[in-house]
Design a protein around this motif. Structure first.
Motif, PDB file in Angstrom:
ATOM      1  N   LEU A   2     -63.327 -24.967 105.649  1.00  0.00           N
ATOM      2  CA  LEU A   2     -62.682 -24.587 106.781  1.00  0.00           C
ATOM      3  C   LEU A   2     -61.707 -25.786 107.158  1.00  0.00           C
ATOM      4  O   LEU A   2     -62.165 -27.010 107.200  1.00  0.00           O
ATOM      5  CB  LEU A   2     -63.577 -24.382 107.905  1.00  0.00           C
ATOM      6  N   PHE A   3     -60.488 -25.498 107.586  1.00  0.00           N
ATOM      7  CA  PHE A   3     -59.419 -26.703 107.892  1.00  0.00           C
ATOM      8  C   PHE A   3     -58.848 -26.238 109.434  1.00  0.00           C
ATOM      9  O   PHE A   3     -58.549 -25.177 109.352  1.00  0.00           O
ATOM     10  CB  PHE A   3     -58.429 -26.919 106.782  1.00  0.00           C
ATOM     11  N   HIS A   4     -58.576 -27.297 110.177  1.00  0.00           N
ATOM     12  CA  HIS A   4     -57.832 -26.961 111.325  1.00  0.00           C
ATOM     13  C   HIS A   4     -56.514 -27.564 111.102  1.00  0.00           C
ATOM     14  O   HIS A   4     -56.358 -28.707 110.559  1.00  0.00           O
ATOM     15  CB  HIS A   4     -58.762 -27.864 112.491  1.00  0.00           C
ATOM     16  N   VAL A   5     -55.418 -26.797 111.269  1.00  0.00           N
ATOM     17  CA  VAL A   5     -54.282 -27.124 110.782  1.00  0.00           C
ATOM     18  C   VAL A   5     -53.303 -27.159 111.892  1.00  0.00           C
ATOM     19  O   VAL A   5     -53.056 -25.876 112.543  1.00  0.00           O
ATOM     20  CB  VAL A   5     -53.515 -26.532 109.483  1.00  0.00           C
ATOM     21  N   LEU A  64     -55.600 -25.659  99.750  1.00  0.00           N
ATOM     22  CA  LEU A  64     -54.977 -25.776 101.068  1.00  0.00           C
ATOM     23  C   LEU A  64     -53.524 -26.299 100.697  1.00  0.00           C
ATOM     24  O   LEU A  64     -52.588 -25.687 101.467  1.00  0.00           O
ATOM     25  CB  LEU A  64     -55.533 -26.400 102.020  1.00  0.00           C
ATOM     26  N   HIS A  65     -53.432 -27.393 100.039  1.00  0.00           N
ATOM     27  CA  HIS A  65     -51.960 -27.878  99.940  1.00  0.00           C
ATOM     28  C   HIS A  65     -51.333 -26.938  99.263  1.00  0.00           C
ATOM     29  O   HIS A  65     -50.137 -26.845  99.405  1.00  0.00           O
ATOM     30  CB  HIS A  65     -52.312 -29.060  98.978  1.00  0.00           C
ATOM     31  N   ALA A  66     -51.592 -26.350  98.366  1.00  0.00           N
ATOM     32  CA  ALA A  66     -50.838 -25.210  97.529  1.00  0.00           C
ATOM     33  C   ALA A  66     -50.390 -24.384  98.690  1.00  0.00           C
ATOM     34  O   ALA A  66     -49.200 -23.754  98.581  1.00  0.00           O
ATOM     35  CB  ALA A  66     -51.575 -24.712  96.351  1.00  0.00           C
ATOM     36  N   LEU A  67     -51.151 -23.691  99.506  1.00  0.00           N
ATOM     37  CA  LEU A  67     -50.792 -22.821 100.277  1.00  0.00           C
ATOM     38  C   LEU A  67     -49.760 -23.277 101.198  1.00  0.00           C
ATOM     39  O   LEU A  67     -48.885 -22.771 101.595  1.00  0.00           O
ATOM     40  CB  LEU A  67     -52.179 -22.305 100.857  1.00  0.00           C
ATOM     41  N   LEU A  68     -49.995 -24.434 101.774  1.00  0.00           N
ATOM     42  CA  LEU A  68     -49.257 -24.847 102.797  1.00  0.00           C
ATOM     43  C   LEU A  68     -47.851 -25.274 102.233  1.00  0.00           C
ATOM     44  O   LEU A  68     -46.764 -24.986 103.170  1.00  0.00           O
ATOM     45  CB  LEU A  68     -49.656 -26.383 103.552  1.00  0.00           C
ATOM     46  N   THR A  69     -47.606 -25.880 101.173  1.00  0.00           N
ATOM     47  CA  THR A  69     -46.488 -25.949 100.274  1.00  0.00           C
ATOM     48  C   THR A  69     -45.839 -24.878 100.133  1.00  0.00           C
ATOM     49  O   THR A  69     -44.738 -24.848  99.806  1.00  0.00           O
ATOM     50  CB  THR A  69     -46.502 -27.047  99.406  1.00  0.00           C
ATOM     51  N   SER A  70     -46.346 -23.723  99.863  1.00  0.00           N
ATOM     52  CA  SER A  70     -45.612 -22.508  99.652  1.00  0.00           C
ATOM     53  C   SER A  70     -45.030 -21.901 100.723  1.00  0.00           C
ATOM     54  O   SER A  70     -44.176 -20.953 100.870  1.00  0.00           O
ATOM     55  CB  SER A  70     -46.673 -21.660  99.072  1.00  0.00           C
ATOM     56  N   VAL A  81     -53.887 -31.998 109.300  1.00  0.00           N
ATOM     57  CA  VAL A  81     -54.816 -31.382 108.827  1.00  0.00           C
ATOM     58  C   VAL A  81     -56.227 -31.965 109.209  1.00  0.00           C
ATOM     59  O   VAL A  81     -56.395 -33.318 108.872  1.00  0.00           O
ATOM     60  CB  VAL A  81     -54.696 -31.038 107.189  1.00  0.00           C
ATOM     61  N   MET A  82     -57.281 -31.257 109.447  1.00  0.00           N
ATOM     62  CA  MET A  82     -58.404 -31.716 109.818  1.00  0.00           C
ATOM     63  C   MET A  82     -59.529 -31.032 109.195  1.00  0.00           C
ATOM     64  O   MET A  82     -59.683 -29.936 109.560  1.00  0.00           O
ATOM     65  CB  MET A  82     -58.812 -31.830 111.439  1.00  0.00           C
ATOM     66  N   PRO A  83     -60.309 -31.547 108.170  1.00  0.00           N
ATOM     67  CA  PRO A  83     -61.340 -30.708 107.847  1.00  0.00           C
ATOM     68  C   PRO A  83     -62.468 -30.459 108.582  1.00  0.00           C
ATOM     69  O   PRO A  83     -62.691 -31.407 109.713  1.00  0.00           O
ATOM     70  CB  PRO A  83     -62.078 -31.544 106.633  1.00  0.00           C
ATOM     71  N   LEU A  84     -63.221 -29.319 108.718  1.00  0.00           N
ATOM     72  CA  LEU A  84     -64.233 -28.989 109.759  1.00  0.00           C
ATOM     73  C   LEU A  84     -65.455 -28.561 108.894  1.00  0.00           C
ATOM     74  O   LEU A  84     -65.480 -28.188 107.901  1.00  0.00           O
ATOM     75  CB  LEU A  84     -63.665 -27.835 110.373  1.00  0.00           C
TER      76      LEU A  84
END
Length: 96
Positions: A2-5, A64-70, A81-84
């Protein structure tokens, strides 16, 4: 994982309205698809800002990186980005 973005969006004032509308529509379609897939778990608007706070549930930091950059709006975003991980005092046994 999980990541808080937090995503702050800043479109150039010089961007034509039609271009901005297309980017926003494409962004919405992808965001909704990712929510349906369970990857974009939560999405909240920050009142009074062109920004959101989201929770992503992905298999890795690379995913996550691939998703955000898409994201269509990615070139116009400032992202934090903060990992949870589960807090030991949480009364919940899952993330729902």
């Amino acid at each position: 994982m999980l990541f808080h973005v937090r995503m702050n969006v800043s479109l150039p004032a010089s961007m034509p309205a039609d271009d901005a509308a297309k980017l926003k529509a494409d962004e919405k379609a992808l965001a909704q698809r990712l929510q349906e897939q369970g990857k974009w778990r939560h999405l909240w608007r920050i009142a009074g800002q062109y920004a959101n706070v989201s929770i992503f549930d992905v298999d890795s930091v690379d995913e996550l990186h691939a998703l955000l950059t898409s994201l269509p709006l990615f070139p116009y975003m400032q992202i934090e980005v903060m990992p949870l991980c589960r807090h030991p005092s949480s009364i919940r046994s899952d993330d729902r």
